[in-house]
Write a protein that holds these residues in place. Structure first.
Motif, PDB file in Angstrom:
ATOM      1  N   PHE A 258      45.213  38.638  19.092  1.00 40.64           N
ATOM      2  CA  PHE A 258      45.915  39.893  19.378  1.00 40.64           C
ATOM      3  C   PHE A 258      45.524  40.428  20.768  1.00 40.64           C
ATOM      4  O   PHE A 258      46.383  40.742  21.589  1.00 40.64           O
ATOM      5  N   CYS A 259      44.216  40.490  20.991  1.00 38.68           N
ATOM      6  CA  CYS A 259      43.739  41.023  22.284  1.00 38.68           C
ATOM      7  C   CYS A 259      44.229  40.147  23.436  1.00 38.68           C
ATOM      8  O   CYS A 259      44.726  40.658  24.442  1.00 38.68           O
ATOM      9  N   ASP A 260      44.105  38.829  23.269  1.00 37.14           N
ATOM     10  CA  ASP A 260      44.554  37.922  24.343  1.00 37.14           C
ATOM     11  C   ASP A 260      46.037  38.131  24.630  1.00 37.14           C
ATOM     12  O   ASP A 260      46.463  38.123  25.788  1.00 37.14           O
ATOM     13  N   TYR A 261      46.803  38.301  23.556  1.00 41.98           N
ATOM     14  CA  TYR A 261      48.246  38.501  23.744  1.00 41.98           C
ATOM     15  C   TYR A 261      48.504  39.782  24.535  1.00 41.98           C
ATOM     16  O   TYR A 261      49.296  39.800  25.482  1.00 41.98           O
ATOM     17  N   VAL A 262      47.826  40.851  24.149  1.00 40.46           N
ATOM     18  CA  VAL A 262      48.018  42.135  24.840  1.00 40.46           C
ATOM     19  C   VAL A 262      47.616  42.001  26.308  1.00 40.46           C
ATOM     20  O   VAL A 262      48.352  42.412  27.212  1.00 40.46           O
TER      21      VAL A 262
END
Ligand SMILES: Nc1nc2c(ncn2[C@@H]2O[C@H](COP(=O)(O)OP(=O)(O)O)[C@@H](O)[C@H]2O)c(=O)[nH]1
Ligand SMILES: [Mg+2]
Length: 501
Positions: A258-262
């Motif tokens: 999730f964080c990487d995507y954001v």
């Protein structure tokens, strides 16, 4: 500027309610936003209270603690909280995390307040995270109703022709969308086949066919992340204290995805025309003010107001560059052509700066301001030139002034002497000042002032010459001299004598 991390060690309240229940922007947070000159990636989370939103935002900030978890927030500070941190992967970008508080809290919230908070979340963010617990349920989908309500309120100046054009314009303003489902226990399967989280989201949205309100937001939905429960029941209450090792590895993996995507996909906040926004503080103020005053937030107004604020800044910075450029070479008095060259060089640099900062500068404000500045420089230059010419003039014409004072011209032949002196000194003055602007103006003003002396000298000259002729041989030189003195003191102005050449 100080690094962002040192400015914001912890989140601050950005928008809350005042004692009358009206939304207001917190000054301190606004000042922080105003200090950010980098592009801002604005990620805002919405959803029901106590669904792990704040915890998720803290993970985006890379911190164990930050946004307060649980129901520790007092009702008066419910609203939107903000945490600005350096973007972890994009240099020169700031990640602005916005955490909404108290949505759907039946005890403390009120429907209207919630709607506006939701609206602000959509309007301010470049990526909106919708967080729900367990599943994407009908209830949660109903919340999308807020978003469609919002589309009713927002009118972007667009070619309001075909429907498609309209939504294309809307898309630009609407943030990209991530749905996060927490404590997801379902198996991701449809008709016996495994499906992805995104397919799950799509199928949830299709559950409401024909309902127009889901259509528009649906176009904006992009990603879905499903999170397993992060820990056992007892541990869930103290998530802030848990080390990574105590958390479910699948949860950690999903949180990382999730964080990487954001970090890689969330774009900087832009406004109409795709321009990157650096005035988030002002934008917030504009929207909150619009809501307070009962006006419906209208992006057109907001963009106009923003343009004014932003261009004000652009002009200020442009002027600073202009001034520093000009003062590098400025040395009054200057030849106007030289001054014009210096102006043109400085203007070029200032306009470059202005263009890089300005926004929708339809009024050509910067150029106008620079012209005013230039006119002022010309005026100052003229003043300086005038000053300089005057002091040169004083110096050159000093002998003439001396003779005027001691009455040397008040004698027969004095007029011719006066004219000759004037002519000679004028020539000398012109030689000394021929490169200066204003030299002729200063000279002609001086010569005009001297006209009355010329008349008097001529009158005295004629008078004395006549007397001299008449009294030739009869009077002593001493007498003539005393007559000349008395005439020089009374300086009679003979109206019949006006001639001077
Ligand atoms: N069940 C569950 N609880 C969580 C999760 N993440 C955080 N929590 C806990 O749920 C409570 C509320 O979390 P919080 O982030 O404050 O929720 P918010 O009100 O939506 O901001 C806290 O005690 C957290 O420790 C999660 O993924 N699942
Ligand atoms: Mg919270």
């Amino acid at each position: 500027m100080a690094p962002m991390s040192s400015i914001m060690k912890e989140p601050k309240c950005l928008i809350s309610s005042d004692h009358e229940g009206q939304l207001c922007v917190q000054k301190e947070a606004k000042t922080i936003l105003e200090g950010i000159t980098q592009p801002v990636v604005v990620v805002c989370v919405v959803g029901l209270y106590r669904t792990g939103k704040s915890y998720l935002m803290n993970r985006l900030a890379g911190q164990q603690k930050g946004f307060a978890l649980g129901s520790t927030i007092e009702s008066k500070t419910k609203g939107i909280w903000m945490w600005c941190v350096p973007h972890p992967t994009k240099a020169d970008h700031t990640l602005v995390l916005l955490d909404t508080e108290g949505l759907g809290d039946v005890d403390k919230g009120d429907e209207k307040h919630d709607t506006w908070i939701f609206c602000l979340a959509v309007l301010l963010s470049s990526t909106l995270v919708y967080n729900s617990l367990g599943i994407i349920d009908n209830n949660a989908l109903e919340k999308l109703h807020y978003v469609t309500e919002l589309t009713e309120n927002i009118r972007v100046r667009a070619q309001r022709g075909a429907d498609d054009d309209d939504s294309a314009e809307f898309m630009r303003m609407f943030p990209s969308f991530i749905w996060t489902v927490r404590d997801f226990t379902l198996e991701l399967r449809k008709e016996g086949q495994p499906i992805t989280a995104n397919q799950y989201l799509e199928s949830a949205l299709v559950l409401k066919p024909g309902r127009k309100q889901f259509n528009l937001p649906r176009r904006c939905l992009r990603q879905c992340f499903v999170f397993p429960r992060p820990a056992g029941d007892d541990d869930l209450k103290r998530m802030e204290e848990l080390s990574e090792a105590e958390l479910d590895t699948r949860f950690l993996q999903r949180a990382k995805e999730f964080c990487d995507y954001v970090f890689s996909s969330a774009k900087p906040k832009t406004v109409t025309g795709g321009r990157i926004l650096t005035v988030l503080g002002s934008l917030t103020e504009v929207y909150v003010e619009a809501i307070r005053s009962g006006r419906i937030p209208c992006l057109e107004n907001a963009v106009e107001t923003l343009a004014q604020i932003q261009n004000g800044r652009a002009v200020e910075q442009g002027l600073q560059v202009y001034r520093s450029e000009v003062f590098k070479y400025l040395c009054f008095p200057l030849d106007p052509a030289e001054l014009s060259d210096i102006h043109a060089q400085a203007e070029k640099k200032a306009v470059e700066v202005f263009i890089s900062i300005s926004f929708n500068d339809t009024e050509q404000k910067s150029q106008l301001e620079l012209m005013t500045e230039y006119e002022e420089l010309c005026r100052q230059n003229q003043e300086e030139c005038e000053h300089m010419c005057r002091s040169k003039l004083e110096c050159v014409f000093a002998p003439l002034e001396e003779s005027l004072n001691d009455g040397s011209f008040m004698q027969p032949g004095g007029y011719q002497d006066y004219r000759d002196t004037l002519k000679r000194l004028t020539k000398e003055y012109r030689q000394r000042t021929h490169t200066q602007i204003m030299s002729e103006e200063v000279l002609s003003q001086y010569l005009k002032e001297k006209e009355k002396f010329a008349n008097n000298i001529l009158a005295a000259d004629q008078c004395l010459s006549n007397a001299e002729r008449k009294m030739e041989g009869k009077h002593t030189h001493t007498h003539t001299h005393s007559l000349s003195l008395s005439l020089s003191l009374s300086l009679p102005c003979n109206p019949q004598v006006v001639s001077h050449t």
